[in-house]
Motif scaffolding. Structure first.
Motif, PDB file in Angstrom:
ATOM      1  N   GLU A 138       0.479  -0.904  -0.215  1.00 46.56           N
ATOM      2  CA  GLU A 138      -0.305   0.149   0.079  1.00 46.56           C
ATOM      3  C   GLU A 138       0.860   1.145   0.318  1.00 46.56           C
ATOM      4  N   ASP A 139       1.773   1.777   0.579  1.00 43.62           N
ATOM      5  CA  ASP A 139       2.658   2.426   0.921  1.00 43.62           C
ATOM      6  C   ASP A 139       3.293   2.543  -0.185  1.00 43.62           C
ATOM      7  N   ARG A 140       3.949   1.839  -1.008  1.00 44.08           N
ATOM      8  CA  ARG A 140       5.152   1.600  -2.123  1.00 44.08           C
ATOM      9  C   ARG A 140       3.621   2.438  -3.196  1.00 44.08           C
ATOM     10  N   ALA A 141       2.905   2.170  -3.156  1.00 43.04           N
ATOM     11  CA  ALA A 141       1.310   2.366  -4.484  1.00 43.04           C
ATOM     12  C   ALA A 141       1.479   4.034  -4.029  1.00 43.04           C
ATOM     13  N   ALA A 142       2.076   4.350  -2.695  1.00 39.98           N
ATOM     14  CA  ALA A 142       0.944   5.231  -2.521  1.00 39.98           C
ATOM     15  C   ALA A 142       2.919   6.751  -2.890  1.00 39.98           C
ATOM     16  N   GLY A 143       3.483   6.249  -3.199  1.00 43.96           N
ATOM     17  CA  GLY A 143       4.497   6.786  -3.439  1.00 43.96           C
ATOM     18  C   GLY A 143       5.849   6.551  -2.156  1.00 43.96           C
ATOM     19  N   LEU A 144       5.409   6.258  -1.294  1.00 45.21           N
ATOM     20  CA  LEU A 144       6.512   6.495  -0.061  1.00 45.21           C
ATOM     21  C   LEU A 144       7.256   5.854  -0.419  1.00 45.21           C
ATOM     22  N   ILE A 145       8.825   5.647   0.776  1.00 46.75           N
ATOM     23  CA  ILE A 145       9.666   5.100   0.632  1.00 46.75           C
ATOM     24  C   ILE A 145      10.049   3.968   1.924  1.00 46.75           C
ATOM     25  N   PRO A 146       9.325   3.374   2.115  1.00 41.90           N
ATOM     26  CA  PRO A 146       9.575   2.225   3.337  1.00 41.90           C
ATOM     27  C   PRO A 146      11.262   1.976   3.893  1.00 41.90           C
ATOM     28  N   PHE A 147      11.768   1.693   4.429  1.00 40.96           N
ATOM     29  CA  PHE A 147      12.973   1.893   4.924  1.00 40.96           C
ATOM     30  C   PHE A 147      13.531   1.463   6.409  1.00 40.96           C
ATOM     31  N   PHE A 148      12.773   0.962   7.320  1.00 34.74           N
ATOM     32  CA  PHE A 148      12.527   1.051   8.764  1.00 34.74           C
ATOM     33  C   PHE A 148      12.223  -0.209   9.353  1.00 34.74           C
ATOM     34  N   PHE A 149      12.019  -1.028   9.738  1.00 31.08           N
ATOM     35  CA  PHE A 149      11.271  -2.322  10.605  1.00 31.08           C
ATOM     36  C   PHE A 149      12.369  -2.194  12.235  1.00 31.08           C
ATOM     37  N   CYS A 150      11.344  -2.037  13.013  1.00 27.62           N
ATOM     38  CA  CYS A 150      11.713  -2.275  14.351  1.00 27.62           C
ATOM     39  C   CYS A 150      10.893  -3.957  15.029  1.00 27.62           C
ATOM     40  N   ALA A 151      11.268  -5.201  14.724  1.00 28.92           N
ATOM     41  CA  ALA A 151      10.997  -6.127  15.435  1.00 28.92           C
ATOM     42  C   ALA A 151      11.049  -6.149  16.335  1.00 28.92           C
ATOM     43  N   THR A 152       9.917  -6.940  17.236  1.00 28.90           N
ATOM     44  CA  THR A 152      10.321  -7.194  18.938  1.00 28.90           C
ATOM     45  C   THR A 152      10.238  -8.205  19.683  1.00 28.90           C
ATOM     46  N   LEU A 153      11.553  -8.282  20.530  1.00 29.00           N
ATOM     47  CA  LEU A 153      10.692  -9.909  20.776  1.00 29.00           C
ATOM     48  C   LEU A 153      10.627  -9.959  21.968  1.00 29.00           C
TER      49      LEU A 153
END
Length: 482
Positions: A228-243
């Protein structure tokens, strides 16, 4: 104070701290004071003439202790553990005595080199992939940050810099401002608030990924939002996974999330602030499976591994990702060995310039407990959490609200949120034990975290009896009102 008096007063302080720990169980875990209690007890300004150690020392009990929440009490079950051990305390004394500020190798070679080795020791203790270790010629390595919040911020800023440079190289017509406006970071809806705060400080938007029925993020949920975000022209760059999330100690699915992040060129940071210490036990190491896909990983030995605050262990696969983001080299910080390829200057790995000799307490604790001693400590806490869980399950008035995996039990009275809010208030007003709540979906939930180094089965049973009694009184009063 000269060295002679320091020897005398130092022994007195050690005796006081030892007495404090021996008598801690008898102290009320949560103070009676109201906001502003302390100001009337001390002068409005500092004394013009020196005061004696005796005068200062006697005011500790009169002024300080009445306002202390005793985190090391065996009746403290709030938040998560804050580690404390006598070897770590002694190492902190030595750290303060040496008094170096280890921003570079030259500023104190032992401070830098011991940290590098201790981070490799700890990485091996939790079976981190070789890529995260410094070794003799590795590209990765570990650094001691002040907190998991700092580690998350550092990794987000490094990811931001790396992404901006990559996107600009691919699209020279874009300005840095253009790219910044389109950057998007992600984390679980169960992630700690420090992740959102890192976004605020870093000037980037953060979007929460919905978690599943086990309060964990899976790959399909992340993939949907990314599309959805790439289609909206955004640039995903970071994901924080939690353990080991703060509300209920849930675990994001790294084996699903990691390959997606790698494929989409997204920096994956793993925040295991509390749970990471448990990975020293082979039976819990599977919870870290998928770490091989991460760019950075962090947990807090100062929570659950008997190393006093502050000591937050962070590893990166490529240390150049940090140094490329933070490196500045004024002449007064340069030294003749910095380009030798043999030294680390940790000022390039962190937000502050200065840093204490924090690896000393890791060295003391790891040597004086050994891996087996640390494993026994973790296992004891996990066993106590399951003991408390069984007590809750034996009372049909209560329910368990999330799977008990490590040392946290989430529970509540069956009924309304208002009922459970009233129960928590009565528990904390009584000040015999201390708990804090969380929200799981729409439910107000009580968290029972095994925290103290000295907590034992007897304290668990005393705490449950107290909770059960207060619940009985509360339910009885509620029935009378109806």
């Amino acid at each position: 104070m000269d060295t002679t008096e320091f020897r005398k007063r130092g022994k007195e302080m050690v005796d006081y701290i030892a007495d404090y720990y021996e008598q801690l169980e008898k102290r009320q875990v949560y103070p009676n004071v109201e906001p502003g209690y302390l100001r009337p007890l001390i002068p409005d300004s500092a004394p013009q003439e020196p005061e004696s150690f005796e005068d200062v020392f006697k005011d500790v009990e009169r002024i300080i202790m009445p306002g202390v929440t005793h985190w090391q009490s065996p009746y403290f079950f709030a938040y998560f553990p804050t580690a404390s051990s006598f070897p770590a305390l002694l190492a902190d004394i030595l750290c303060g005595g040496i008094g170096c500020i280890g921003f570079s190798w030259a500023a104190s070679p032992a401070c830098t080199e011991l940290e590098t080795v201790m981070m490799d020791w700890l990485g091996k203790m939790i079976n981190l992939p070789e890529a995260f270790l410094a070794g003799k010629n590795g590209e990765g390595g570990g650094v001691i940050q002040g907190s998991a919040s700092e580690a998350t911020l550092v990794s987000l800023l490094a990811a931001r810099t790396k992404t901006i440079r990559r996107v600009r190289s691919e699209n020279p017509e874009l300005t840095e401002a253009d790219i910044m406006n389109r950057l998007m970071a992600y984390a679980s809806d169960q992630a700690h608030s420090s992740v959102e705060r890192a976004g605020l400080i870093g000037g980037v938007k953060i979007k929460n990924i919905p978690s599943d029925d086990k309060f964990a993020v899976c790959g399909s949920a992340l993939e949907k939002v990314l599309q959805e975000d790439r289609a909206a022209g955004l640039i995903p760059f970071f994901f924080c996974a939690t353990l080991g999330t703060t509300p209920c100690c849930s675990f994001d699915n790294l084996l699903e999330l990691g390959p997606i992040c790698n494929k989409e060129n997204i920096w994956m940071h793993i925040d295991a602030a509390y749970a990471g210490s448990a990975f020293v036990c082979p039976e819990f190491r599977h919870l870290l499976n998928g770490v091989e896909f991460a760019d950075s990983f962090n947990f807090n030995p100062h929570k659950w591994l008997l190393v006093n605050f502050d000591c937050s262990a962070m590893w990166v696969k490529k240390r150049s990702d940090l140094t490329n983001a933070f490196k500045l080299d004024p002449l007064y910080l340069q030294h003749c060995h910095q380009d030798s390829g043999l030294v680390t200057d940790y000022r390039h790995w962190q937000i502050p310039l200065g840093r204490r000799f924090r690896s000393l307490k890791m060295w003391f604790v790891f040597r004086m407990y050994g891996v087996k001693g640390l494993q026994e400590y973790i296992r004891k806490h996990v066993k106590l959490s399951h003991e408390f869980e069984k007590l809750v399950l034996q009372d049909k008035r209560f329910e368990i609200c999330a799977e008990v995996i490590l040392g946290l039990v989430c529970f509540r009275l069956k009924g309304s949120n208002e009922l459970n809010e009233a129960l928590l208030k009565s528990i904390n007003d009584a000040k015999k034990i201390h708990l804090v709540p969380c929200h799981l979906r729409e439910k107000f939930v009580l968290r029972f975290a095994i925290c103290s180094r000295t907590v034992d089965s007897v304290h668990i049973h005393v705490a449950w009896k107290h909770i059960s009694t207060l619940a009985t009184e509360l339910l009885k009063a509620q029935q009378q009102q109806q």
